[in-house]
Design a protein around this motif. Structure first.
Motif, PDB file in Angstrom:
ATOM      1  N   ILE A 126      80.758-100.224 -44.032  1.00 19.62           N
ATOM      2  CA  ILE A 126      80.396 -99.381 -42.887  1.00 19.62           C
ATOM      3  C   ILE A 126      80.861 -97.960 -43.187  1.00 19.62           C
ATOM      4  O   ILE A 126      81.985 -97.769 -43.648  1.00 19.62           O
ATOM      5  N   PRO A 127      80.036 -96.951 -42.916  1.00 18.46           N
ATOM      6  CA  PRO A 127      80.491 -95.574 -43.153  1.00 18.46           C
ATOM      7  C   PRO A 127      81.756 -95.284 -42.346  1.00 18.46           C
ATOM      8  O   PRO A 127      81.895 -95.751 -41.216  1.00 18.46           O
ATOM      9  N   GLY A 175      81.931 -94.652 -36.104  1.00 20.46           N
ATOM     10  CA  GLY A 175      82.171 -94.528 -34.667  1.00 20.46           C
ATOM     11  C   GLY A 175      83.304 -95.426 -34.231  1.00 20.46           C
ATOM     12  O   GLY A 175      84.140 -95.822 -35.020  1.00 20.46           O
ATOM     13  N   GLY A 176      83.323 -95.735 -32.937  1.00 20.93           N
ATOM     14  CA  GLY A 176      84.412 -96.536 -32.380  1.00 20.93           C
ATOM     15  C   GLY A 176      85.622 -95.666 -32.098  1.00 20.93           C
ATOM     16  O   GLY A 176      86.707 -95.909 -32.598  1.00 20.93           O
ATOM     17  N   TYR A 177      85.428 -94.625 -31.323  1.00 23.99           N
ATOM     18  CA  TYR A 177      86.517 -93.689 -31.036  1.00 23.99           C
ATOM     19  C   TYR A 177      87.327 -94.184 -29.854  1.00 23.99           C
ATOM     20  O   TYR A 177      86.776 -94.590 -28.839  1.00 23.99           O
ATOM     21  N   VAL A 178      88.635 -94.069 -29.945  1.00 24.47           N
ATOM     22  CA  VAL A 178      89.474 -94.545 -28.845  1.00 24.47           C
ATOM     23  C   VAL A 178      89.584 -93.524 -27.726  1.00 24.47           C
ATOM     24  O   VAL A 178      90.075 -93.842 -26.652  1.00 24.47           O
ATOM     25  N   ARG A 197      90.023-101.753 -35.492  1.00 26.09           N
ATOM     26  CA  ARG A 197      88.929-101.126 -36.251  1.00 26.09           C
ATOM     27  C   ARG A 197      88.319 -99.953 -35.481  1.00 26.09           C
ATOM     28  O   ARG A 197      87.100 -99.857 -35.313  1.00 26.09           O
ATOM     29  N   MET A 198      89.179 -99.070 -35.028  1.00 29.49           N
ATOM     30  CA  MET A 198      88.676 -97.918 -34.298  1.00 29.49           C
ATOM     31  C   MET A 198      89.217 -96.624 -34.891  1.00 29.49           C
ATOM     32  O   MET A 198      90.127 -96.638 -35.711  1.00 29.49           O
ATOM     33  N   PHE A 245      76.671 -90.735 -32.432  1.00 32.99           N
ATOM     34  CA  PHE A 245      76.245 -91.203 -33.749  1.00 32.99           C
ATOM     35  C   PHE A 245      76.631 -90.245 -34.851  1.00 32.99           C
ATOM     36  O   PHE A 245      76.502 -89.049 -34.705  1.00 32.99           O
ATOM     37  N   PRO A 246      77.017 -90.770 -36.012  1.00 33.38           N
ATOM     38  CA  PRO A 246      77.035 -89.914 -37.194  1.00 33.38           C
ATOM     39  C   PRO A 246      75.628 -89.838 -37.774  1.00 33.38           C
ATOM     40  O   PRO A 246      74.720 -90.511 -37.267  1.00 33.38           O
TER      41      PRO A 246
END
Lengths: 578, 187
Positions: free
Chosen positions: A89-90, A94-97, A118-119, A567-568
């Motif tokens: 995964i790049p 994403g997955g920002y806290v 995993r954030m 999104f990136p």
């Protein structure tokens, strides 16, 4: 005390009674059922729910959480797909806290336990958290997270003085200094669990560790990164109630100096990065958990150690344990519940021979994850026959051997699924031809309770996936790699599987018309995201350019939050409206 | 899994390789592909074609040029390792009754192979599909350290991926390997 007047669609039960009963019901499925009974029960559940796990952070928003469960005390949020652990995964996926931390800071007054997995965490997030909840936060786990530095940890160390648990395992942390641990050493006297195992934090001072051990009389679990064991003699002496220790290494040439190291008396969970195991023999019979993933033992060493551990319940190691090690395990460790065998780099391997003996000997096994070089139907049948307590089974077939002894594995897989009735999680990573469409159909038919599956290189055509998706009534999360399935078949499966709410696929037959086939699975409250095939160029250890070709990935999930907005570049959202 | 992509190198893509090294690589592989390969003088081929004759005796050929010897060939038949234009002098195959010789002329080289029907079909298919993709993977495999292929890389071979390893364990194994190689500087 409120008494409700009986109404036609009302249970007639006073709230007070319900409030007495509800605390006994804390399982998430029970609570979910309660909340569906009627509005009143929904409100009571919302007001009293203590723990929430957000299995995927984009399924909802932080403010929805705060509105529904303002009294939540324990929160776990997971971000990136599991494939992130394997570099698929790049990094900026994403997955920002941030939104979650902001909600915690603003509204979740009762929050005491926080776990992010995993954030992406920033130092500023940690500062906000420390300032707002530092006075009450009891546990912080940043598990396989990234994006922050030791400066962020400094805030935690200096302001979170009620912390009992700090866990940073396997996170990618930028190390600027060791001050964060010094802050903890100076400010905290109630720490019970400290974990920065599998991180690269090496500038920590062992004197700070010793101070923590002296100050914190309840310190029971410490897992650190690489630190010379000889420096920890004082630490071990001070940590009188320590039960779990992982990390450290034995780098000193003068091996007799290690005789001065005495481990704490209650130590029963251990993980050493060492080839010296004799130092463990005196208390090996106390051990119930052993982590040999980073140890430098060979097969013989494994055998010598394992036969001295009759109380072993959890073992993690690499394939160097070999079939012979599994035989010793089967003979000596009758209480074994969890076994994980990761892929090593040597020539020794684990095969069906070891697995069969293991299944027959270790009847208490609940979790088994293993990389094998060879597997047979008979060994899978043995597991089905003997491993009646198995809840989680993961098998990966290495590509070391050109052919395997016995394939296809259709019948063995069926026997395993029918025998292991408690199975809830299943992973099979095979090779083309090893599990046919028929076998894939068996998985569908015989896994009534399985909630999560990871399937790699299974089936041989769309037919297999059609058959599979007729079954799996409980399947909520499906991950697949190396599929031969078309987009149409994937969309069909996503619609057929009754409980499916998360689908991740890498490597599939892309159709010629861009993604129209995939849109067939589009529904309200379902997001579909694509990461198109990418080429990543990195440098390896010897500074040579390495080109990695990543096939396209699909991620489809149910969500109340609408499509993502963060999104990136690498991620594309499939929006059927467009 | 099919390894046919590797065979394609054999079709003369890598012009730099001499016939002998190509041949040596071929012999080293354990495949069911059997046959004699050699590089022939293009002039000789032209003369054969123009003469229209396929009945030259092996002895005449041997006088004209030397041919790399094939251990497998020697084992399988008394006829020495010559490229066979004469079907009558076909090497007896160990594969079974189904193999037939396939002769391929490419860019100044001639190769004769004893193949089964399946293999022949896959060769045709590969030749038709072209090789641009395989060029890429050949180039990228040259760029990377070959010993790492089996271990760490995600290398595509027609979409196949070897197993990716858990990141932290991979780092540990790489560091250990480094330490081992560094500790013996004279090795």
């Amino acid at each position: 005390m409120e008494e409700r007047r009986t109404a036609p669609f009302n249970t007639g039960m006073p709230d007070a009674v319900l409030k007495c009963v509800l605390p006994y019901l804390d399982g998430p499925r029970d609570r979910a059922s309660i909340s569906l009974v009627c509005r009143r029960w929904y409100e009571l559940d919302s007001a009293s729910r203590k723990h929430i796990t957000i299995a995927f952070c984009y399924t909802t928003t932080a403010d929805r959480l705060g509105r529904r469960f303002p009294a939540v005390e324990s929160l776990k949020v997971k971000g990136k797909p599991r494939a992130a652990m394997y570099d698929l995964i790049p990094d900026d996926w994403g997955g920002y806290v941030r939104p979650w931390v902001q909600e915690v800071a603003a509204n979740l007054d009762r929050l005491r336990w926080l776990h992010f997995r995993r954030m992406i965490v920033r130092d500023s997030d940690l500062e906000v958290l420390a300032r707002s909840r530092g006075g009450v936060l009891r546990a912080l786990k940043l598990d396989k997270c990234s994006g922050f530095s030791t400066d962020g940890l400094f805030h935690i160390g200096s302001m979170c003085r009620e912390l009992r648990t700090l866990c940073l395992e396997e996170s990618s942390i930028v190390e600027l200094d060791g001050q964060w641990l010094h802050e903890i050493a100076m400010n905290n006297s109630i720490l019970e669990t400290l974990n920065f195992y599998r991180t690269d934090l090496v500038q920590v001072s062992f004197e700070d560790l010793e101070r923590i051990a002296r100050n914190c009389c309840n310190l029971t679990s410490v897992k650190i990164s690489n630190c010379e064991i000889l420096d920890l003699v004082g630490f071990f002496r001070a940590a009188a109630v320590l039960e779990e220790f992982c990390g450290g290494s034995f780098n000193n040439e003068q091996s007799d100096r290690y005789n001065a190291v005495t481990f704490p008396p209650k130590l029963c969970r251990l993980g050493l990065g060492s080839h010296r195991m004799p130092s463990v023999f005196p208390f090996a019979s106390l051990l119930n958990k052993l982590d040999l993933l980073y140890a430098l033992l060979d097969t013989e060493d494994h055998c010598l150690l394992i036969q001295r551990c009759p109380n072993l319940e959890i073992l993690e190691t690499r394939t160097v344990i070999g079939d012979r090690g599994l035989e010793v395990l089967a003979q000596s460790c009758k209480k074994l519940k969890r076994l994980r065998i990761e892929r090593g780099s040597g020539n020794v391997s684990v095969s069906h021979r070891g697995l069969t003996v293991l299944a027959q000997g270790c009847l208490a096994l609940e979790y088994l994850a293993v990389y094998v070089s060879d597997i047979t139907n008979a060994s899978l049948e043995s597991i089905g026959t003997y491993s009646k307590n198995l809840c989680d089974f993961r098998l990966a077939l290495l590509d070391r051997e050109e052919t395997i002894t016995d394939f296809p594995l259709d019948n063995g897989v069926r026997a395993l699924l029918r025998g292991c009735e408690k199975l809830r999680r299943l992973a099979l990573y095979l090779r083309p031809g090893v599990l046919t469409d028929v076998g894939l159909g068996y998985i569908g038919r015989y896994s009534p309770n399985v909630r999560w599956m990871f399937l790699g290189y299974v089936g041989s055509s769309d037919t297999g996936l059609f058959e599979f998706s007729k079954g799996c009534p409980s399947l909520q999360k499906l991950e697949m790699m190396g599929c031969c399935f078309s987009e149409r078949a994937l969309a069909h499966a996503a619609l057929q599987l009754p409980s499916l709410r998360y689908l991740w696929v890498q490597g599939y037959q892309t159709s010629s018309q861009s993604s129209d086939d995939l849109l067939a699975m589009a529904r309200p409250c379902r997001n579909i995201e694509l990461i198109p095939a990418r080429r990543v160029i990195t440098t390896d250890q010897v500074e040579e350019a390495v080109v990695l070709e990543h096939p396209a990935q699909i991620l489809a999930y149910c969500s109340l939050a609408g499509p993502r907005t963060d999104f990136p570049e690498t991620v594309i959202s499939l929006d059927p409206v467009l | 899994m099919s390894r046919a992509t590797v065979e394609l190198d054999f079709f003369g893509m890598e012009k730099a390789n001499s016939g002998k090294s190509q041949f040596q690589r071929f012999v080293d592989r354990r495949r069911s592909f059997r046959g004699a390969i050699s590089k022939m003088n293009p002039e000789l081929i032209k003369s054969v074609i123009s003469s229209g004759s396929t009945n030259l005796s092996p002895v005449d050929w041997r006088k004209s040029f030397s041919v790399p010897s094939s251990p497998k060939e020697d084992r399988s038949s008394p006829v020495p390792s010559l490229p066979i234009l004469n079907p009558a002098l076909r090497v007896s195959s160990e594969d079974g009754p189904e193999t037939a010789p396939m002769t391929i002329f490419y860019n100044g080289t001639v190769s004769v192979l004893n193949v089964t029907r399946d293999k022949a079909e896959s060769i045709f298919k590969l030749a038709v599909e072209g090789s641009s993709r395989n060029f890429e993977s050949t180039d990228s495999s040259k760029a990377a350290n070959p010993s790492r292929h089996q271990q760490n890389l995600l290398e595509t071979r027609n979409g196949d991926l070897p197993i990716a390893r858990n990141k932290s364990l991979q780092r540990f194994l790489e560091k250990r390997k480094e330490r081992l190689t560094c500790s013996s500087p004279y090795a």
